[in-house]
Design a protein around this motif. Structure first.
Motif, short mmCIF file in Angstrom:
data_model
loop_
_atom_site.label_atom_id
_atom_site.label_comp_id
_atom_site.label_asym_id
_atom_site.label_seq_id
_atom_site.Cartn_x
_atom_site.Cartn_y
_atom_site.Cartn_z
N HIS A 194 0.83 -1.21 0.00
CA HIS A 194 0.00 0.00 0.00
C HIS A 194 0.86 1.26 0.00
O HIS A 194 0.51 2.28 -0.61
N ARG A 195 2.02 1.21 0.68
CA ARG A 195 2.88 2.40 0.76
C ARG A 195 3.36 2.81 -0.64
O ARG A 195 3.47 4.00 -0.96
N HIS A 196 3.64 1.81 -1.50
CA HIS A 196 4.17 2.11 -2.82
C HIS A 196 3.10 2.09 -3.91
O HIS A 196 3.22 2.81 -4.91
N ARG A 197 2.08 1.24 -3.74
CA ARG A 197 0.99 1.17 -4.74
C ARG A 197 -0.34 1.21 -4.00
O ARG A 197 -1.03 0.19 -3.86
N PRO A 198 -0.75 2.36 -3.50
CA PRO A 198 -1.97 2.42 -2.67
C PRO A 198 -3.23 2.02 -3.42
O PRO A 198 -4.23 1.65 -2.79
N GLU A 199 -3.21 2.06 -4.74
CA GLU A 199 -4.43 1.73 -5.49
C GLU A 199 -4.68 0.21 -5.51
O GLU A 199 -5.79 -0.23 -5.86
N LEU A 200 -3.71 -0.59 -5.10
CA LEU A 200 -3.87 -2.05 -5.18
C LEU A 200 -4.53 -2.64 -3.94
O LEU A 200 -5.06 -3.76 -4.01
N ILE A 201 -4.49 -1.93 -2.82
CA ILE A 201 -4.98 -2.51 -1.56
C ILE A 201 -5.80 -1.47 -0.81
O ILE A 201 -5.39 -0.30 -0.71
N ASP A 202 -6.94 -1.90 -0.25
CA ASP A 202 -7.74 -1.05 0.64
C ASP A 202 -7.34 -1.42 2.06
O ASP A 202 -7.94 -2.28 2.71
N TYR A 203 -6.31 -0.77 2.54
CA TYR A 203 -5.69 -1.17 3.81
C TYR A 203 -6.66 -1.03 4.99
O TYR A 203 -6.64 -1.84 5.92
N ASP A 204 -7.53 -0.05 4.98
CA ASP A 204 -8.41 0.21 6.13
C ASP A 204 -9.41 -0.92 6.36
O ASP A 204 -9.98 -1.04 7.45
N LYS A 205 -9.64 -1.78 5.35
CA LYS A 205 -10.59 -2.88 5.51
C LYS A 205 -9.95 -4.14 6.09
O LYS A 205 -10.65 -5.11 6.39
N LEU A 206 -8.63 -4.16 6.22
CA LEU A 206 -7.94 -5.33 6.76
C LEU A 206 -8.06 -5.37 8.27
O LEU A 206 -8.02 -4.32 8.94
N ARG A 207 -8.16 -6.61 8.83
CA ARG A 207 -8.32 -6.78 10.28
C ARG A 207 -7.13 -7.58 10.81
O ARG A 207 -6.72 -8.57 10.21
N ASP A 209 -7.11 -9.51 13.29
CA ASP A 209 -7.50 -10.83 13.76
C ASP A 209 -7.84 -11.80 12.62
O ASP A 209 -8.39 -12.88 12.85
N ASP A 210 -7.53 -11.44 11.38
CA ASP A 210 -7.78 -12.32 10.23
C ASP A 210 -6.49 -12.47 9.42
O ASP A 210 -6.37 -12.00 8.29
N PRO A 211 -5.46 -13.12 9.99
CA PRO A 211 -4.16 -13.18 9.33
C PRO A 211 -4.19 -13.94 8.01
O PRO A 211 -3.49 -13.58 7.07
N LEU A 212 -5.00 -15.03 7.89
CA LEU A 212 -5.02 -15.79 6.65
C LEU A 212 -5.48 -14.93 5.48
O LEU A 212 -4.87 -14.93 4.39
N THR A 213 -6.55 -14.16 5.70
CA THR A 213 -7.04 -13.27 4.64
C THR A 213 -5.99 -12.23 4.27
O THR A 213 -5.75 -11.93 3.09
N ASN A 214 -5.35 -11.66 5.30
CA ASN A 214 -4.33 -10.63 5.07
C ASN A 214 -3.16 -11.18 4.25
O ASN A 214 -2.70 -10.56 3.28
N LEU A 215 -2.66 -12.38 4.64
CA LEU A 215 -1.52 -12.96 3.96
C LEU A 215 -1.85 -13.33 2.52
O LEU A 215 -1.10 -13.01 1.59
N ASN A 216 -2.98 -13.99 2.31
CA ASN A 216 -3.36 -14.39 0.96
C ASN A 216 -3.59 -13.17 0.06
O ASN A 216 -3.25 -13.18 -1.13
N ASN A 217 -4.16 -12.13 0.65
CA ASN A 217 -4.39 -10.90 -0.12
C ASN A 217 -3.05 -10.32 -0.60
O ASN A 217 -2.89 -9.95 -1.78
N ALA A 218 -2.08 -10.23 0.32
CA ALA A 218 -0.78 -9.67 -0.04
C ALA A 218 -0.08 -10.55 -1.08
O ALA A 218 0.50 -10.04 -2.06
N GLU A 220 -1.37 -12.64 -3.28
CA GLU A 220 -2.05 -12.61 -4.58
C GLU A 220 -1.79 -11.29 -5.30
O GLU A 220 -1.52 -11.27 -6.52
N VAL A 221 -1.88 -10.18 -4.58
CA VAL A 221 -1.63 -8.88 -5.20
C VAL A 221 -0.19 -8.79 -5.69
O VAL A 221 0.08 -8.30 -6.80
N ALA A 222 0.76 -9.27 -4.88
CA ALA A 222 2.17 -9.21 -5.26
C ALA A 222 2.43 -10.03 -6.52
O ALA A 222 3.20 -9.62 -7.41
N GLU A 223 1.80 -11.21 -6.61
CA GLU A 223 2.03 -12.07 -7.76
C GLU A 223 1.36 -11.50 -9.01
O GLU A 223 1.93 -11.54 -10.12
N LYS A 224 0.18 -10.93 -8.84
CA LYS A 224 -0.59 -10.46 -9.99
C LYS A 224 -0.08 -9.14 -10.53
O LYS A 224 0.01 -8.96 -11.77
#
Length: 924
Positions: A194-207, A209-218, A220-224
Motif C-alpha cells: 500500500h505504501r508504494h501502490r496504494p491503489e492495489l490494496i484497501d488497507y483500512d478494511k484489513l483486520r 485478527d484475520d491473518p489468513l485473509t491478510n496474507l493471501n491478499n498480499a 495474490e496482489v504481489a504475484e498479480k
C-alpha cells in the motif's frame, strides 16, 4: 579461492570443516534451524519459488530443489541469470565426476564473489543433501538479493529491516521488529504494498485478527501486479509459532527490489529537499542580515548629525540639559546598538560558514552594508560622540566662566556707579566764588583729596573695562547690555576727569587768596581716603565670587584669606590713628573755642563712615571664612568622588585586561570536546555578564563626577570612556570566541570531522603558531600541512606524524625547497584569497574539511533531479509537486528557468541552470 574438493574430502573423512569467521553472521547458514520441519518446509517452498522467479527468465524452472541442482547445470544457469555474467562452460557428461565438476564451478564462482561457504561441498550437493542444498541457496540469496541492501550504512539484514520499519511506520497495527513473528498477521506485507501502490490494496478494511485473509491478499496482489511469485503458504505461516526468518527475508527482499526505483526517486527527492532547505535558510539569514544592517546604519546616520551639532546655548541650564540628554543616549540608546553590531558580525560569520559548508558562493551584502562599512560608520559615530562630549564640557566651562565674569562685572560696576553718584554735581558747583580764603583753601584741599580718591578708582574702571572686553571675546550672550553699561561708565569717567581738571584750575586761580588750611583736617583727609579705599577694596574682595576646581586651589584662597586677616591688627592701628587725628581736631577746636561748622572740609569720609565700614569688614571676614570652608567641604567631597571612582576603576580596568588575556589563552588551549569548550565559554561569558553591576556602579560614580563638574582625576589613569570601550571589546571578544567554536561544531558536523581530527588540527595549528597570534604565515602553514601528513606535491593526505619547524626547514633543505610550489600556491589561493599572508584557524579547518570529506555538490544535485525527471534533461512542474514537499516544490518552480533544449516540451523547466544558481558556475 576456497578448495571445495579439499573441504569435501576433509568432511567425508571426518576431518575438521573449513573455518568461517563467526562475525560473518549474514553469510553463515545455521543448519540447526532446519531441525524444525516447519521451517524446512517454508524454506524449501520459498527458495524454490525464488530460484524459479529467476530461472523462468531463461525458459526453465525446478520442481525439487535438492534433486534439480544435483548435476550443477541449473545451478550454474541460475548464477548466470542473477549475476548477468558468464560462468565457465559446464560439462555435459552424466557421470558423477562431471556433476561434481559443474557444482564446483558454481561454488568457485560464489567464492569469487567474496562469499565464505562453511561445510558445503560439491559431493553433498550432488548426493542430494537437502540441508546443504538449502544452505547453499540461502548463501546465494544473501549475496545476490540482500547483501547490497544498506540503509544509513547498516549491514544488509539491518538495512532491509530498517527499510521495512520506515515504510510501514505510518500504518496502524504494524510494528516490524524482526523477520519472523512481526509478519505473521500479514499486515506488514499489505502495508509495504500500500505504501508504494496504494491503489492495489484497501488497507483500512484489513483486520488484525484475520491473518489468513491478510496474507493471501498480499501474496495474490504481489504475484498479480508486482510480478513477485508466491513463495510461502499463508497456512504454514499462521500455523507456525515462529515463521522461518530466511524465508521471510527472501520474500521481503523481492519487495525491496520491486520498489527500488521508487526508493531511488525518494533518495533523490530527499537530497534535493536537503539542498533546498539549506538554500532557503541561507536566504532567510541574508534577508535578516540586510535588514539588521540597514536599521543599524540608519540609526548611525540619524545619530551622527545630532552629535555633530555644535550650536552653543546661552545659559548653563540649557547646556546642562544637553549634557543630560547625551548621558541618556550613552546609558539607554547606545548599549542596545552595541549588542546589535556584535550580533550582526556573528550572524555574518555564521552565514558565511554555512555557505562554505554547503558549497555555496560567499554572501556579498548589498553596497554599503558590508561589515567593514558598518565598522567604518561606527568609528565615525564614536568620533562624533567623543568630539560632542569634549565640546559640551568646554562649553560648560566657558559658560561657567562667563557667569562668573558677568557677576563680577555687575558687582564692580554697581560699586563704581554708587561712588560716582553726585560727583558731577559736586565738581560743577561754584561754591568757591563766594567762599573766604580759608574756605577756598579748604575747597582746594578737598579737591586734592577727591583727586586722590579719583586716582584710586582708576584701577577699578580699568578692571571693569577689562572684564567687559573678556566677556566680548568669550561671546557672552548679553554682551550688548554689558558694553552699553561699560561705555556709560567710561564716558562718565572721562567727564569726571575733565570736570576735576576744570575745578582744580578754578580753585588754583583763587588759591593765592586763601592762606589758611586746617592741616589736621588735611592730614585726616589724606590718611582717611586711602584707608577708606582699602576698606572698600577689602569689602569688595571679601564679597568677590570665586571658582575653584580642586582642594589645592581652595586651600590657596584660604591661605590668602588668613594672610589678609593677619593684616587686620595693623589696619586697626591705622584706623585708630586716623580717628585720633579727628579727636585732636575736636580737642583743638574746643580748646581754642572754635565753632566748627559742618564736617571736615577736605573729605566726606567721616569717622562714623570709617567705623561703619570697619564694622562691615569685621562682619564680612567670618562670612568669607564660612564661604571658604563650605567650598573646602565641596572640594573634599569632589576629591572623595575622585577617589571612589579611581578605586573602582583601578579594579575594573585590570580585571577587563585580565579577562581579555584569559580569553586569548582559552582560544589557543584545547580542553575537552568542542561542546565542552562551548559550555565552558558560555559559563565564562555568564561570569563576565554577572560583572556588569560593577560597570553600572562605575557609570553611576562617573555621573556624580560629571554632575559635580569634575574634569580631572589624578588618582587613576582610567577614564570612563576607556573602560566603556574595554567592556564592549570584552563582550564582543567572548561572543566572537563562542561563535568561532559554534562554527567549528557546524564544520565538524556538516563535514563529518571527528573530535580527534579537530583536536589534531588544533594541536598542529597551535604548535606552529609560535606567537599565539591566531594565524600562520605561509611557511608555518606549509609546515603544519606536512605535519598532518598532507602531501603538498601530490595533493594527498597520509599520516607521517607531527613535524616541528626545525625538522620542516631541514626537509626543505634536503628536497631543494621545492615541495610542490604550484600545488601550495593553489592551496594558498584557497585559504588566503586576499593575499594577506596569514592563514586563520577557520580558513585552515575549512580547507582540511573540504579536502578530507565528501559533501553535496552541484553534480550530485543535478543527478538527483535527473532521477526525478526519469533521465530527461528537463523536469515538469507536476513532477516536482509529486516528488517534493509543497513549499520546496514551489520554491524550485519559481526559480527554475524554462528549458529551451531541442527536446523541450511546454512547461519544461531547466534544473541544470537552477543547480548552477545554487552552487555557482565554478562548481560546475
Amino acid at each position: 579461492m576456497v578448495d571445495y574438493h579439499a573441504s569435501n574430502s576433509q568432511a567425508s573423512s571426518g576431518g575438521p570443516a573449513i573455518y568461517m569467521d563467526p562475525r560473518e553472521q549474514e553469510n553463515d547458514w545455521d543448519r540447526d534451524l532446519l531441525l524444525d520441519p516447519a521451517w524446512e518446509k517454508q524454506q524449501r517452498k520459498t527458495f524454490t519459488a525464488w530460484c524459479n522467479s529467476h530461472l523462468r527468465k531463461a525458459g526453465t524452472q525446478i520442481e525439487n530443489i535438492e534433486e534439480d541442482f544435483r548435476d550443477g547445470l541449473k545451478l550454474m544457469l541460475l548464477l548466470e541469470v542473477i549475476s548477468g555474467e558468464r560462468l565457465p562452460k559446464p560439462e555435459r557428461g552424466k557421470m558423477r565426476v562431471h556433476k561434481i565438476n559443474n557444482v564446483n564451478k558454481a561454488l568457485d564462482y560464489i567464492a569469487g564473489k567474496g562469499v565464505k561457504l562453511v561445510s558445503i561441498g560439491a559431493e553433498e550437493i550432488v548426493d542430494g543433501n537437502a540441508k546443504m542444498t538449502l544452505g547453499m541457496i540461502w548463501t546465494i540469496i544473501l549475496r545476490f538479493a540482500i547483501q547490497d541492501i544498506s540503509v544509513e550504512e547498516t549491514s544488509a539484514k539491518e538495512g532491509l529491516l530498517l527499510w521495512c520499519q520506515r515504510k510501514t511506520a505510518p500504518y496502524k497495527n504494524v510494528n516490524v521488529q524482526n523477520f519472523h513473528i512481526s509478519w505473521k498477521d500479514g499486515l506488514a506485507f499489505n502495508a509495504l504494498i500500500h505504501r508504494h501502490r496504494p491503489e492495489l490494496i484497501d488497507y483500512d478494511k484489513l483486520r488484525k485478527d484475520d491473518p489468513l485473509t491478510n496474507l493471501n491478499n498480499a501474496f495474490e496482489v504481489a504475484e498479480k501486479y508486482l510480478d513477485i511469485p508466491k513463495m510461502m503458504d499463508a497456512e504454514d505461516i499462521v500455523g507456525t509459532l515462529r515463521p522461518d526468518e530466511k524465508a521471510i527475508m527472501t520474500y521481503v527482499s523481492c519487495f525491496y527490489h520491486a520498489f527500488s526505483g521508487a526508493q531511488k526517486a525518494e533518495t533523490a527527492a530527499n537530497r534535493i529537499c536537503k539542498v533546498l532547505a539549506v538554500n532557503q535558510e541561507n536566504e532567510h539569514l541574508m534577508e535578516d542580515y540586510e535588514k539588521l544592517a540597514s536599521d543599524l546604519l540608519d540609526w548611525i546616520r540619524r545619530t551622527i548629525p545630532w552629535l555633530e551639532n555644535r550650536a552653543p546655548e546661552k545659559t548653563m541650564a540649557e547646556m546642562q540639559q544637553k549634557l543630560e540628554d547625551f548621558r541618556g543616549y550613552r546609558r539607554v540608546h547606545k548599549p542596545p546598538k552595541v549588542q546589535e553590531k556584535c550580533q550582526l558580525e556573528i550572524n555574518f560569520n555564521t552565514l558565511q560558514t554555512k555557505l562554505r559548508l554547503s558549497n555555496r558562493p560567499a554572501f556579498m551584502p548589498s553596497e554599503g552594508r558590508m561589515v567593514s562599512d558598518i565598522n567604518g560608520s561606527w568609528h565615525n559615530l564614536e568620533g562624533a560622540e567623543k568630539g560632542y562630549e569634549e565640546w559640551m564640557l568646554n562649553e560648560i566651562r566657558r559658560l561657567e566662566r562667563l557667569d562668573h565674569l558677568a557677576e563680577k562685572f555687575r558687582q564692580k560696576a554697581t560699586i563704581h556707579e554708587s561712588w560716582t553718584d553726585g560727583k558731577e554735581a559736586m565738581l560743577t558747583q561754584k561754591d568757591y566764588e563766594t567762599a573766604s580764603l580759608s574756605e577756598v583753601k579748604a575747597l582746594l584741599r578737598k579737591h586734592e583729596a577727591f583727586e586722590s580718591d579719583l586716582a584710586a578708582h582708576q584701577d577699578r574702571v580699568e578692571q571693569i573695562a577689562a572684564i567687559a572686553q573678556e566677556l566680548n571675546e568669550l561671546d557672552y550672550y548679553d554682551s550688548p547690555s554689558v558694553n552699553a553699561r561699560c561705555q556709560k561708565i567710561c564716558e562718565q569717567w572721562d567727564a569726571l576727569g575733565s570736570l576735576t581738571q576744570s575745578r582744580r584750575e578754578s580753585l588754583e586761580r583763587t588759591e593765592k587768596q586763601l592762606e589758611s588750611i586746617d592741616e589736621l583736617y588735611l592730614e585726616y583727609a589724606k590718611r582717611a581716603a586711602p584707608f577708606n579705599n582699602w576698606m572698600e577694596g577689602a569689602m569688595e574682595d571679601l564679597q568677590d565670587m570665586f571658582i575653584v576646581h580642586n582642594i589645592e586651589e581652595i586651600q590657596g584662597l584660604i591661605t590668602a584669606h588668613e594672610q589678609f586677616k593677619s593684616t587686620l591688627p595693623e589696619a586697626n592701628k591705622e584706623r585708630e590713628a586716623i580717628q585720633a587725628i579727628q579727636a585732636e581736631v575736636q580737642k583743638i577746636a574746643q580748646y581754642n573755642g572754635i565753632k566748627l561748622s559742618g564736617g571736615n572740609p577736605y573729605t566726606t569720609i567721616t569717622p562714623k563712615t570709617i567705623d561703619n565700614k570697619w564694622d562691615k569688614v569685621e562682619q564680612l571676614v567670618p562670612q568669607r571664612d564660612q564661604a571658604l570652608q563650605e567650598e573646602l567641604a565641596k572640594q573634599q567631597s569632589n576629591d572623595h568622588l575622585r577617589r571612589k571612582f579611581a578605586t573602582q576603576a583601578n579594579i575594573v580596568g585590570p580585571w577587563i585586561q585580565t579577562k581579555m588575556e584569559e580569553i586569548g589563552r582559552i582560544s589557543i588551549e584545547m580542553n575537552g570536546t568542542l561542546e565542552d569548550q562551548l559550555v565552558n565559554l558560555r559559563e565564562y561569558e555568564q561570569s563576565i555578564i554577572e560583572y556588569k553591576p560593577n560597570i553600572d556602579q562605575l557609570e553611576g560614580d562617573h555621573q556624580l563626577i560629571q554632575e559635580a563638574l569634575i574634569f580631572d582625576n589624578k588618582y587613576t589613569a582610567y577614564t570612563m570612556e576607556h573602560l566603556r570601550v574595554g567592556w564592549e571589546q570584552l563582550l564582543t571578544t567572548i561572543a566572537r570566541t563562542i561563535n568561532e567554536i559554534e562554527n567549528q561544531i557546524l564544520t565538524r558536523d556538516a563535514k563529518g570531522i571527528s573530535q580527534e581530527q579537530l583536536h589534531e588540527y588544533r594541536t598542529s595549528f597551535n604548535h606552529f603558531d609560535k606567537d599565539h597570534s591566531g594565524g600562520l604565515m605561509a611557511e608555518e602553514f606549509k609546515a603544519c600541512l606536512i605535519s598532518l601528513g598532507y602531501d603538498v606535491e601530490n595533493n594527498k593526505t597520509k599520516r607521517t606524524g607531527q613535524m616541528d619547524m626545525d625538522n620542516y626547514r631541514a626537509l626543505l633543505v634536503a628536497t631543494g625547497n621545492s615541495l610542490g610550489d604550484a600545488e601550495f600556491a593553489r592551496i594558498m589561493g584557497i585559504v588566503d584569497p586576499n593575499n594577506s599572508g596569514v592563514v586563520t584557524f577557520q580558513a585552515f579547518i575549512d580547507f582540511m574539511s573540504r579536502e578530507t570529506t565528501d559533501t553535496d555538490t552541484a553534480d550530485q544535485v543535478i543527478a538527483s533531479f535527473k532521477i526525478l525527471a526519469a533521465d530527461k534533461n528537463f523536469i515538469m512542474a507536476e513532477e516536482l509537486r509529486r516528488e517534493l514537499p509543497p513549499d520546496q516544490a514551489e520554491y524550485c518552480i519559481a526559480r527554475m528557468a524554462p528549458y529551451s533544449g531541442p527536446d523541450a516540451k511546454p512547461g519544461a523547466l531547466d534544473y541544470m541552470s537552477f543547480s548552477t544558481a545554487l552552487y555557482g558556475e565554478s562548481d560546475l
